[in-house]
Design an enzyme around this catalytic site. Structure first.
Site, PDB file in Angstrom:
ATOM      1  N   ASP A  13      -4.460  39.808  50.195  1.00  0.00           N
ATOM      2  CA  ASP A  13      -4.751  40.978  51.024  1.00  0.00           C
ATOM      3  C   ASP A  13      -5.450  42.075  50.224  1.00  0.00           C
ATOM      4  OD1 ASP A  13      -3.628  39.811  53.249  1.00  0.00           O
ATOM      5  OD2 ASP A  13      -1.955  41.219  53.435  1.00  0.00           O
ATOM      6  N   ASP A  14      -6.005  43.026  50.966  1.00  0.00           N
ATOM      7  CA  ASP A  14      -6.610  44.260  50.398  1.00  0.00           C
ATOM      8  C   ASP A  14      -7.876  43.990  49.588  1.00  0.00           C
ATOM      9  OD1 ASP A  14      -4.381  45.405  51.538  1.00  0.00           O
ATOM     10  OD2 ASP A  14      -3.340  45.767  49.661  1.00  0.00           O
ATOM     11  N   HIS A 133      -3.569  45.585  58.304  1.00  0.00           N
ATOM     12  CA  HIS A 133      -3.084  46.265  57.104  1.00  0.00           C
ATOM     13  C   HIS A 133      -1.764  46.957  57.439  1.00  0.00           C
ATOM     14  CE1 HIS A 133      -3.326  48.192  53.237  1.00  0.00           C
ATOM     15  NE2 HIS A 133      -3.591  49.397  53.709  1.00  0.00           N
TER      16      HIS A 133
END
Length: 317
Positions: A13-14, A133
C-alpha cells in the site's frame, strides 16, 4: 507443476507516498516478497511510482484516498470533504464528519472519479483493483458510492478487510483493536453492497494483525495459516466430490484466494513525501523498513514454497 493451494496477493500500500517508500516497495517486489501495489494518486511521488511500475512491470491498483492530504478534483473548493485549509479531514476526522451527517456523497463521488481518471493518465490503463486508504471505502454511505464508481469504470476487484482470527490478537494495542473491530463491522456491512454491484474480493484477507512491529516470521505464518484452514474447512480448494473420474474432478479444483496488506519501504524523511501536508509519523517510522526486511526474509519466501502458496496479482484471478 502442482496446483497451488493458495493464490496470495501481497499488496504494498501507499505506493507514491515518497520516493523512498516507492524504492522500498520496488525492492520488495523485485525480491519476490510482494506481488502487487496500490497507488495513492494524490501523493507527491505518484508520477515517480507510476514510472517505476511501468519499468518493472508491477501489477498496480488504486488506493483511493479521501482522508489524507489534498484532493485531486479541482471542483471541491469549500467542499464538505475538506477542512478550512483545503485538506481532507484525516483518518478519524473523516469518520467524525461522516457520522455527523455533514458529508455530501456527491462530492465523495466526484473525488473518486477524479482519482480513477488520474490513475489512468499516470499508469496508462484502468486499475486492476481499487481499495481505500485507511479503509474509507467500507464506511457507511461511502461504500455505496465507491461500489457504483467501480461498477461504472469496470473495476472488478476490491478489498474487504475482515481478518480471520483477529479477535484473538490480544498482542495488539487496545486502540488498534478498537479501530480494527469497527473496520471489520463496516466491511461486513459492505459485502452485500459490493456483491450487488458485481464486485469481487479474495476469499481471505490478512494484514490488520501483521502491521509494523507486529510483523514477524512467526506472526506471518500464524496469519497465513488461516488460508490453509480455509482450504480444509470451507472446501474452497478441494476437488468437488463427483461420480465422474478423478480427472474430471480435478477440473473443478480452485485454490483459495487471499490478500495480505503490507506497508514496506524505506522510511520517509521529514518534509519529504506525503499527500500535500508532508509525511506522517506512520511513513517516517522505522516500522516501514522492518516490514520490508521481514517480507523478504528467506524464511518467509521458503514458507510460501513449502505451503503451496503462490504469489500473484488481482489481474491473475
Amino acid at each position: 507443476m502442482p496446483q497451488p493451494k493458495v493464490k496470495l496477493v501481497v499488496t504494498g500500500d501507499d505506493f507514491g507516498y515518497c520516493e523512498r517508500r516507492n524504492q522500498g516497495i520496488v525492492d520488495c517486489f523485485r525480491a519476490g516478497a510482494i506481488s502487487n501495489v496500490s497507488l495513492l494518486v494524490n501523493a507527491v511521488s505518484a508520477k515517480h511510482a507510476a514510472e517505476l511500475a511501468k519499468r518493472y512491470h508491477i501489477p498496480i491498483g488504486l488506493h483511493a484516498n479521501l482522508s489524507e492530504g489534498l484532493p485531486v478534483s479541482q471542483e471541491l473548493k469549500g467542499s464538505t470533504i475538506l477542512n478550512k485549509d483545503g485538506f481532507f479531514h484525516g483518518k478519524m476526522g473523516f469518520r467524525e464528519v461522516l457520522q455527523s451527517g455533514q458529508l455530501k456523497m456527491s462530492e465523495v463521488e466526484l473525488e473518486l472519479r477524479a482519482q480513477v481518471n488520474l490513475f489512468c493518465e499516470l499508469v496508462g490503463h484502468m486499475p486492476y483493483h481499487m481499495d481505500g486508504h485507511q479503509h474509507v471505502h467500507v464506511l457507511p454511505e461511502v461504500r455505496e458510492v465507491f461500489a457504483q464508481v467501480l461498477s461504472d469504470f469496470g473495476i472488478t476487484y476490491t478489498r474487504v478487510p475482515i481478518e480471520p482470527g483477529l479477535k484473538f490478537c490480544t498482542f495488539l494495542p487496545s486502540h488498534l483493536r478498537d479501530f480494527n473491530t469497527q473496520v471489520e463491522k463496516d466491511a461486513l456491512d459492505s459485502m452485500e453492497v459490493f456483491h450487488r454491484h458485481g464486485i469481487r474480493w479474495p476469499d481471505v484477507y490478512l494484514g490488520l494483525s501483521t502491521m509494523g512491529k507486529t510483523m514477524s516470521v512467526p506472526n506471518l505464518k500464524r496469519a497465513l495459516s488461516f488460508t490453509q484452514k480455509a482450504s480444509l474447512d470451507d472446501g474452497v480448494t478441494s476437488p468437488l466430490i463427483l461420480t465422474q473420474s478423478d480427472d474430471a474432478a480435478t477440473d473443478f479444483y480452485r485454490p483459495v484466494t487471499a490478500e495480505l496488506m503490507v506497508h514496506p519501504g524505506y522510511p520517509s524523511q521529514p518534509h519529504q513525501g506525503g499527500c500535500g501536508e508532508g509525511p506522517d509519523d506512520f511513513s517516517q517510522s522505522a516500522d516501514r523498513l522492518h516490514e520490508l526486511n521481514t517480507l523478504r526474509d528467506p524464511l518467509v519466501l521458503h514458507y510460501y514454497r513449502q505451503q503451496g502458496i503462490h504469489l500473484c496479482a488481482f489481474k491473475d484471478f
